[in-house]
Design a protein around this motif. Structure first.
Motif, PDB file in Angstrom:
ATOM      1  N   ALA A  18      -7.556  -0.137 -14.928  1.00 34.23           N
ATOM      2  CA  ALA A  18      -8.743   0.345 -14.214  1.00 34.23           C
ATOM      3  C   ALA A  18      -8.715   1.864 -14.068  1.00 34.23           C
ATOM      4  CB  ALA A  18      -8.840  -0.319 -12.846  1.00 34.23           C
ATOM      5  N   TYR A  19      -7.542   2.409 -13.748  1.00 38.25           N
ATOM      6  CA  TYR A  19      -7.424   3.862 -13.627  1.00 38.25           C
ATOM      7  C   TYR A  19      -7.656   4.546 -14.968  1.00 38.25           C
ATOM      8  CZ  TYR A  19      -5.753   4.231  -8.806  1.00 38.25           C
ATOM      9  OH  TYR A  19      -5.663   4.228  -7.444  1.00 38.25           O
ATOM     10  N   GLY A  20      -7.208   3.913 -16.050  1.00 42.40           N
ATOM     11  CA  GLY A  20      -7.415   4.496 -17.369  1.00 42.40           C
ATOM     12  C   GLY A  20      -8.889   4.681 -17.673  1.00 42.40           C
ATOM     13  N   THR A  21      -9.705   3.740 -17.209  1.00 42.21           N
ATOM     14  CA  THR A  21     -11.155   3.846 -17.388  1.00 42.21           C
ATOM     15  C   THR A  21     -11.749   4.860 -16.422  1.00 42.21           C
ATOM     16  OG1 THR A  21     -11.282   1.538 -18.125  1.00 42.21           O
ATOM     17  CG2 THR A  21     -13.323   2.559 -17.355  1.00 42.21           C
ATOM     18  N   ASP A  22     -11.322   4.793 -15.148  1.00 39.78           N
ATOM     19  CA  ASP A  22     -11.866   5.704 -14.140  1.00 39.78           C
ATOM     20  C   ASP A  22     -11.571   7.165 -14.463  1.00 39.78           C
ATOM     21  OD1 ASP A  22     -12.785   3.540 -12.745  1.00 39.78           O
ATOM     22  OD2 ASP A  22     -11.188   3.548 -11.244  1.00 39.78           O
ATOM     23  N   TYR A  23     -10.401   7.406 -15.051  1.00 39.23           N
ATOM     24  CA  TYR A  23      -9.989   8.781 -15.345  1.00 39.23           C
ATOM     25  C   TYR A  23     -11.015   9.509 -16.210  1.00 39.23           C
ATOM     26  CZ  TYR A  23      -7.692  12.666 -17.646  1.00 39.23           C
ATOM     27  OH  TYR A  23      -7.421  13.900 -18.145  1.00 39.23           O
ATOM     28  N   MET A  24     -11.682   8.777 -17.081  1.00 39.33           N
ATOM     29  CA  MET A  24     -12.584   9.401 -18.041  1.00 39.33           C
ATOM     30  C   MET A  24     -13.807  10.025 -17.374  1.00 39.33           C
ATOM     31  SD  MET A  24     -10.905   8.841 -20.799  1.00 39.33           S
ATOM     32  CE  MET A  24     -11.955   9.044 -22.231  1.00 39.33           C
ATOM     33  N   SER A  25     -14.135   9.587 -16.166  1.00 36.35           N
ATOM     34  CA  SER A  25     -15.345  10.103 -15.518  1.00 36.35           C
ATOM     35  C   SER A  25     -15.110  10.663 -14.119  1.00 36.35           C
ATOM     36  CB  SER A  25     -16.407   8.995 -15.443  1.00 36.35           C
ATOM     37  OG  SER A  25     -15.910   7.870 -14.748  1.00 36.35           O
ATOM     38  N   MET A  26     -13.962  10.374 -13.499  1.00 36.65           N
ATOM     39  CA  MET A  26     -13.716  10.840 -12.137  1.00 36.65           C
ATOM     40  C   MET A  26     -13.155  12.255 -12.115  1.00 36.65           C
ATOM     41  SD  MET A  26     -12.122   7.523 -10.200  1.00 36.65           S
ATOM     42  CE  MET A  26     -11.899   8.479  -8.692  1.00 36.65           C
ATOM     43  N   GLY A  27     -13.349  12.938 -10.996  1.00 37.92           N
ATOM     44  CA  GLY A  27     -12.788  14.265 -10.815  1.00 37.92           C
ATOM     45  C   GLY A  27     -11.315  14.201 -10.457  1.00 37.92           C
ATOM     46  N   ALA A  28     -10.629  15.330 -10.638  1.00 36.78           N
ATOM     47  CA  ALA A  28      -9.181  15.387 -10.393  1.00 36.78           C
ATOM     48  C   ALA A  28      -8.840  15.072  -8.940  1.00 36.78           C
ATOM     49  CB  ALA A  28      -8.638  16.760 -10.769  1.00 36.78           C
ATOM     50  N   LEU A  31     -19.820   9.573 -29.100  1.00 36.70           N
ATOM     51  CA  LEU A  31     -19.458   9.832 -27.708  1.00 36.70           C
ATOM     52  C   LEU A  31     -20.367   9.030 -26.778  1.00 36.70           C
ATOM     53  CD1 LEU A  31     -17.831  11.519 -25.636  1.00 36.70           C
ATOM     54  CD2 LEU A  31     -19.608  13.256 -25.813  1.00 36.70           C
ATOM     55  N   PRO A  32     -19.792   8.186 -25.884  1.00 36.25           N
ATOM     56  CA  PRO A  32     -20.622   7.414 -24.958  1.00 36.25           C
ATOM     57  C   PRO A  32     -21.412   8.345 -24.032  1.00 36.25           C
ATOM     58  CG  PRO A  32     -18.392   6.523 -25.051  1.00 36.25           C
ATOM     59  CD  PRO A  32     -18.361   7.839 -25.775  1.00 36.25           C
ATOM     60  N   PRO A  33     -22.699   8.060 -23.816  1.00 36.30           N
ATOM     61  CA  PRO A  33     -23.515   8.917 -22.942  1.00 36.30           C
ATOM     62  C   PRO A  33     -23.037   8.911 -21.484  1.00 36.30           C
ATOM     63  CG  PRO A  33     -24.710   6.926 -23.559  1.00 36.30           C
ATOM     64  CD  PRO A  33     -23.481   6.959 -24.402  1.00 36.30           C
ATOM     65  N   THR A  34     -22.185   7.938 -21.148  1.00 32.29           N
ATOM     66  CA  THR A  34     -21.656   7.858 -19.784  1.00 32.29           C
ATOM     67  C   THR A  34     -20.521   8.842 -19.539  1.00 32.29           C
ATOM     68  OG1 THR A  34     -20.203   6.062 -20.540  1.00 32.29           O
ATOM     69  CG2 THR A  34     -22.289   5.440 -19.496  1.00 32.29           C
ATOM     70  N   ALA A  44     -18.723  17.768  -9.300  1.00 33.72           N
ATOM     71  CA  ALA A  44     -17.815  16.648  -9.016  1.00 33.72           C
ATOM     72  C   ALA A  44     -17.153  16.115 -10.281  1.00 33.72           C
ATOM     73  CB  ALA A  44     -18.575  15.519  -8.319  1.00 33.72           C
ATOM     74  N   LYS A  45     -17.758  16.380 -11.445  1.00 35.79           N
ATOM     75  CA  LYS A  45     -17.192  15.905 -12.702  1.00 35.79           C
ATOM     76  C   LYS A  45     -16.366  16.967 -13.417  1.00 35.79           C
ATOM     77  CE  LYS A  45     -20.627  12.301 -13.634  1.00 35.79           C
ATOM     78  NZ  LYS A  45     -19.662  11.204 -13.496  1.00 35.79           N
TER      79      LYS A  45
END
Length: 367
Positions: free
Chosen positions: A117-127, A310-313, A352-353
């Motif tokens: 789950a973190y591996g996925t979240d990392y791609m869009s979440m801030g540090a 590249l995914p638009p997300t 935030a991104k």
């Protein structure tokens, strides 16, 4: 809070003197700023202009909007308060850790699910969000380090945590990467040992930070196993970026060719995770590498390939590609144009991104 107070708070949080802050700005931006000028900012004798706002944004690792806007400053300080481990938060973390130990804690399978789950979240979440959440996970998992599989879990969490610190810091990020490598060794899991080192190498090499460490960690990964794997792929491109930053074009291109061969065997497909390297992400690696080498044709081709899939997300990675274009322009002699492209891309991405890596790339374009 005024901008001078914010600069003082951020500088103090890093443990830097006014002279150290001036020195860091001079080092990254080629200026001759003195300690007295920093003191003037902090005492509100004068405010930093546009150039120095950008320099402070990069060196202090905060979005430019935070420094330039009162409302953004208040919002940022609220966020910082949420990330900082105050005594009450530290108490909660300790309680959480010991409670997990007494209960036996999550199973190895549960931890693997969390990591996925973190591996996925990392791609869009801030540090900041990642750092706050992962710090809690580390407190819990360290209470369970009585089996090899959980050392592997801990090593991968440490690697993710290290990514929330700027590699240019020269201490925190590198310290965590080295601990992650030692933890992976405790797991006796060859794939984890290679992946942790490879991920550290590509993080540091891509950021253009701590290049000798990137080389050493990448070499360790290759020495453990040179069989094609995502860990090896990351290690190869970490070394390639380090070579490019040193001006060793031949080695960088040789490693790029090797990396493409490894990808042909182990590349991921249609996955959005930090634990995957699909074709678009390979081309993000290559786009920056070729931009650093001054290969405009190759870099543009890599950028076009990345954009196609590249995914638009994931707008943050589109911003990476725009910064690569800015770097190409700057290296070709159009520094003003390169900075304008890079700055516009950063301004278009919600703060935030923003990531630490993006801010370091922006500083590289400026420099």
């Amino acid at each position: 809070m005024g901008i001078g107070e914010l600069i003082r708070e951020l500088r103090s949080a890093l443990g830097w003197s006014q002279g150290r802050l001036a020195s860091e700005i001079n080092k990254q931006f080629g200026t001759t700023l003195g300690r007295e000028y920093v003191s003037g900012w902090e005492c509100a004798k004068h405010e930093p202009g546009t150039f120095y706002l950008r320099a402070l944004s990069a060196v202090l690792d905060v979005p430019l909007a935070v420094l330039g806007n009162e409302l953004e400053r208040r919002t940022f300080l609220t966020d910082v308060a949420g990330v900082a481990i105050a005594p009450v938060v530290a108490s909660d973390l300790l309680s959480q850790g010991f409670a997990a130990r007494l209960r036996g804690g999550p199973s190895a399978d549960d931890w693997e699910g969390k990591l996925s789950a973190y591996g996925t979240d990392y791609m869009s979440m801030g540090a900041a969000d990642i750092q706050r959440r992962v710090s809690g996970e580390l407190v819990v998992v360290q209470q369970q380090l009585d089996s090899a599989p959980l050392w592997s879990v801990a090593a991968r969490f440490m690697t993710l945590y290290a990514k929330t610190f700027p590699g240019s810091d020269g201490s925190k990020a590198v310290s965590w990467y080295r601990m992650a490598a030692r933890a992976a060794d405790e797991s006796r899991d060859e794939s984890a040992r290679v992946w942790v080192r490879g991920r550290a190498a590509i993080a540091l090499g891509y950021e253009g930070a701590s290049l000798p460490v990137a080389d050493v960690i990448a070499d360790q990964a290759v020495a453990i196993s040179d069989r094609p794997s995502l860990g090896l792929l990351n290690a190869v491109y970490g070394k390639a970026h380090a070579a490019a930053m040193r001006g060793d074009r031949a080695t960088a291109l040789e490693l790029d060719a090797r990396g493409q061969r490894v990808f042909d065997t182990v590349g991921s497909y249609e996955q959005t995770s930090d634990y995957a390297v699909p074709y678009w992400r390979l081309n993000v690696f290559r786009s920056l590498l070729l931009a650093r080498l001054g290969d405009e044709k190759g870099a543009v081709a890599a950028q076009e390939q990345a954009h196609r899939e590249l995914p638009p997300t994931l707008p943050r990675f589109a911003t990476h590609l725009a910064l690569h274009r800015g770097l190409m322009l700057a290296r070709s002699g159009d520094r003003a144009g390169g900075v304008a492209v890079a700055r516009a891309a950063m301004d278009a991405l919600p703060p935030a991104k923003h990531s630490l890596t993006l801010r370091m790339l922006l500083a590289e374009v400026h420099a």
